[in-house]
Design a protein around this motif. Sequence first.
Motif, PDB file in Angstrom:
ATOM      1  N   ALA A 149       0.840  -1.204   0.000  1.00 49.96           N
ATOM      2  CA  ALA A 149       0.000   0.000   0.000  1.00 49.96           C
ATOM      3  C   ALA A 149       0.872   1.250   0.000  1.00 49.96           C
ATOM      4  N   ILE A 150       0.477   2.217  -0.804  1.00 44.45           N
ATOM      5  CA  ILE A 150       1.145   3.527  -0.806  1.00 44.45           C
ATOM      6  C   ILE A 150       0.059   4.549  -0.492  1.00 44.45           C
ATOM      7  N   THR A 151       0.304   5.333   0.555  1.00 48.98           N
ATOM      8  CA  THR A 151      -0.785   6.181   1.056  1.00 48.98           C
ATOM      9  C   THR A 151      -0.371   7.649   1.158  1.00 48.98           C
ATOM     10  N   PRO A 152      -1.351   8.554   1.155  1.00 50.49           N
ATOM     11  CA  PRO A 152      -1.073   9.992   1.140  1.00 50.49           C
ATOM     12  C   PRO A 152      -1.058  10.597   2.538  1.00 50.49           C
ATOM     13  N   TRP A 153      -0.753  11.886   2.587  1.00 50.03           N
ATOM     14  CA  TRP A 153      -0.624  12.592   3.865  1.00 50.03           C
ATOM     15  C   TRP A 153      -1.945  13.196   4.337  1.00 50.03           C
ATOM     16  N   ASN A 154      -2.965  13.265   3.470  1.00 52.10           N
ATOM     17  CA  ASN A 154      -4.146  14.040   3.884  1.00 52.10           C
ATOM     18  C   ASN A 154      -5.007  13.327   4.922  1.00 52.10           C
ATOM     19  N   VAL A 200       3.212  -1.314   4.019  1.00 50.84           N
ATOM     20  CA  VAL A 200       2.683   0.035   3.774  1.00 50.84           C
ATOM     21  C   VAL A 200       3.812   1.048   3.652  1.00 50.84           C
ATOM     22  N   LYS A 201       3.710   1.894   2.619  1.00 56.07           N
ATOM     23  CA  LYS A 201       4.586   3.069   2.567  1.00 56.07           C
ATOM     24  C   LYS A 201       3.727   4.292   2.837  1.00 56.07           C
ATOM     25  N   PRO A 202       3.846   4.870   4.036  1.00 50.44           N
ATOM     26  CA  PRO A 202       3.068   6.086   4.303  1.00 50.44           C
ATOM     27  C   PRO A 202       3.723   7.280   3.620  1.00 50.44           C
ATOM     28  N   ALA A 203       2.987   8.367   3.501  1.00 49.76           N
ATOM     29  CA  ALA A 203       3.587   9.593   2.962  1.00 49.76           C
ATOM     30  C   ALA A 203       4.665  10.059   3.934  1.00 49.76           C
ATOM     31  N   MET A 204       5.740  10.601   3.414  1.00 49.44           N
ATOM     32  CA  MET A 204       6.847  11.025   4.284  1.00 49.44           C
ATOM     33  C   MET A 204       6.504  12.293   5.069  1.00 49.44           C
ATOM     34  N   ASP A 259      12.363   7.049   0.346  1.00 51.02           N
ATOM     35  CA  ASP A 259      12.072   7.745  -0.905  1.00 51.02           C
ATOM     36  C   ASP A 259      10.991   6.998  -1.690  1.00 51.02           C
ATOM     37  N   ALA A 260       9.969   7.740  -2.083  1.00 49.87           N
ATOM     38  CA  ALA A 260       8.804   7.112  -2.710  1.00 49.87           C
ATOM     39  C   ALA A 260       9.155   6.309  -3.972  1.00 49.87           C
ATOM     40  N   PRO A 261       9.931   6.864  -4.922  1.00 53.15           N
ATOM     41  CA  PRO A 261      10.175   6.088  -6.141  1.00 53.15           C
ATOM     42  C   PRO A 261      10.975   4.807  -5.870  1.00 53.15           C
ATOM     43  N   THR A 305      -2.192  -1.367  -3.669  1.00 52.88           N
ATOM     44  CA  THR A 305      -3.307  -0.459  -3.434  1.00 52.88           C
ATOM     45  C   THR A 305      -2.736   0.923  -3.130  1.00 52.88           C
ATOM     46  N   PHE A 306      -3.277   1.921  -3.807  1.00 56.95           N
ATOM     47  CA  PHE A 306      -2.690   3.257  -3.756  1.00 56.95           C
ATOM     48  C   PHE A 306      -3.772   4.307  -3.577  1.00 56.95           C
ATOM     49  N   THR A 307      -3.505   5.280  -2.737  1.00 59.25           N
ATOM     50  CA  THR A 307      -4.336   6.488  -2.702  1.00 59.25           C
ATOM     51  C   THR A 307      -3.412   7.676  -2.904  1.00 59.25           C
ATOM     52  N   GLY A 308      -3.723   8.517  -3.869  1.00 58.35           N
ATOM     53  CA  GLY A 308      -2.886   9.685  -4.141  1.00 58.35           C
ATOM     54  C   GLY A 308      -3.289  10.325  -5.451  1.00 58.35           C
ATOM     55  N   SER A 309      -2.334  10.973  -6.067  1.00 63.71           N
ATOM     56  CA  SER A 309      -2.655  11.736  -7.274  1.00 63.71           C
ATOM     57  C   SER A 309      -2.844  10.819  -8.483  1.00 63.71           C
ATOM     58  N   THR A 310      -3.599  11.299  -9.454  1.00 60.67           N
ATOM     59  CA  THR A 310      -3.832  10.521 -10.670  1.00 60.67           C
ATOM     60  C   THR A 310      -2.514  10.298 -11.413  1.00 60.67           C
ATOM     61  N   ALA A 311      -1.635  11.292 -11.416  1.00 60.39           N
ATOM     62  CA  ALA A 311      -0.367  11.151 -12.143  1.00 60.39           C
ATOM     63  C   ALA A 311       0.439   9.980 -11.593  1.00 60.39           C
ATOM     64  N   ILE A 312       0.558   9.892 -10.270  1.00 61.96           N
ATOM     65  CA  ILE A 312       1.340   8.791  -9.679  1.00 61.96           C
ATOM     66  C   ILE A 312       0.574   7.468  -9.811  1.00 61.96           C
ATOM     67  N   GLY A 313      -0.743   7.530  -9.732  1.00 50.91           N
ATOM     68  CA  GLY A 313      -1.557   6.324  -9.922  1.00 50.91           C
ATOM     69  C   GLY A 313      -1.327   5.707 -11.290  1.00 50.91           C
ATOM     70  N   ARG A 314      -1.282   6.545 -12.311  1.00 50.50           N
ATOM     71  CA  ARG A 314      -1.020   6.048 -13.677  1.00 50.50           C
ATOM     72  C   ARG A 314       0.351   5.371 -13.738  1.00 50.50           C
ATOM     73  N   LEU A 315       1.338   6.052 -13.145  1.00 43.92           N
ATOM     74  CA  LEU A 315       2.712   5.529 -13.149  1.00 43.92           C
ATOM     75  C   LEU A 315       2.774   4.162 -12.466  1.00 43.92           C
ATOM     76  N   LEU A 316       2.139   4.060 -11.298  1.00 47.13           N
ATOM     77  CA  LEU A 316       2.198   2.810 -10.542  1.00 47.13           C
ATOM     78  C   LEU A 316       1.451   1.690 -11.270  1.00 47.13           C
ATOM     79  N   MET A 317       0.351   2.059 -11.918  1.00 45.46           N
ATOM     80  CA  MET A 317      -0.410   1.055 -12.675  1.00 45.46           C
ATOM     81  C   MET A 317       0.462   0.488 -13.802  1.00 45.46           C
TER      82      MET A 317
END
Length: 484
Positions: A153-158, A180-184, A213-215, A231-243
């Motif tokens: 899982a990669i998750t955001p800070w919000n 899980v990788k939480p947001a830094m 580091d996220a990448p 499983t990822f929650t975050g921006s569409t740009a990073i979602g596309r990349l991870l997909m």
Amino acid sequence: MISLKDPSLFTQQAYVGGEWVDAPDGKTAEVTNPATGEVLGTVPVLGRDEVAHAIDVAEKAQKLWKKRTAKERAGILMKWYDLMMENQDDLAALMTAEQGKPLTEAKGEIAYGSSFLQWFAEEAKRVYGDVIPTFAEGRRVMVLKEPIGVCAAITPWNFPTAMITRKAAPALAVGCAMVVKPAMETPYSALAMAILAERAGLPKGLLSIVTGDAPVIGAEMTENAKVRKLTFTGSTAIGRLLMRQCSDTVKKVSLELGGNAPFIVCEDADIDAAVEGAIASKYRNAGQTCVCANRLFVHDAIYDEFAEKYAAKVAKMTVGNGADEGVVIGPLITEKAVEKVESQIADAVAKGGRILTGGKRHEKGGSFFQPTVIADATREMTVFREETFGPMAPLIRFKTDDEVLEMANDSEFGLASYFYSRDINRIWKLAEGLESGIVGVNTGIISTEVAPFGGVKQSGVGREGSKYGVEDYLEVKYVCMGGV
Ligand code: ADP
């Protein structure tokens, strides 16, 4: 420093394969309080090897975990839930310190986040298979539901807590393991949760919290064939990349990405209720949620009345350090986030937008921003296309249902949408016509563990929460028995 009733909930180590660790090379990254700029501490910057190790240990632990009964797994999750709620104040204090949201919102998120542990503990006991009427004499057809395996899982800070439990709870409840990788920006909430999971008796290795580091971490999580789902929650740009990155090992993916929520106020709406709903939806977490109203469409006949009442209320919102009494809008997470809001406002004003209130950085300095309302917004403005993720509301005028539906759906996103109306025919027309995974009718707040959360179009894949959220962590196995 963060003052906690139980100071042991604050750790600056990562949780890898059941051990609390530093980075082998001692490398760390700082975590700051966005309200004060104070450095709260550091967390390890782990490398790929540590992530691979967490995945190896998770794989072994998962093989035993999936054999336990759902009731046994549920027992541990329930204990974890109890511990989260017993420590609600401390967990909220940690969250406000690293994330900035007002303490009352942070407490709310701990309750909301914890509710997924309780919900999925209950739900996983009811993961039923099937017996299907046979297609041939002497054959029997059965369907087993099995845990997918190791998940990442990669998750955001919000939402530093809820975005993790919404994924980890169903995964663990049905017998998966999770790294899980939480947001830094917000690792301490994640690490505190892991401390409580350990205290609740979660076997070692089933849950890891890897910081760094996220990448680098993302590369290991997506390329490692032992990980069966990302499983990822975050921006569409990073979602596309991870997909894309997941395609080489054909992983299942769940993605909760960006939104561009329309919030429609029809001429028959209860205007005062719509004002309240629009404030709750727009300014929660200082506008930094993916379901925040991003474009407010207001019917021509009530536009002026709504604009006046809305701007008057927004102007009274108290901005400040989330830890202080009475504050309803905290700082934005970073300077970059402030610059994005500023640039959207400048673009809107250049294209004819009228600032009704706010519009500037807040006098408190740092990343505080004035809650803002802009009238005469149009389709040509950047805010029409891009998520603001900050406390700015553009008001767009409309005249007919068809016109507003067309404008609302004119977006690559489709996460949440909202509208206010008291006409039953219109309610059906809009609820069915809006292209989004979630529709709020006469309400601005829609998140709950009992309902499916997720988007259509480029807002994502999969659903979290509810009975549907369990399915995302299960495989269907068809067993065909011959010679019967
Ligand atoms: P935001 O801009 O709101 O921070 P992001 O999509 O950048 O949204 O971040 C969401 C999560 O994705 C965070 O945990 C972040 O560290 C992580 N992330 C960002 N870039 C990458 C990447 N290239 N690979 C893997 N994870 C990433």
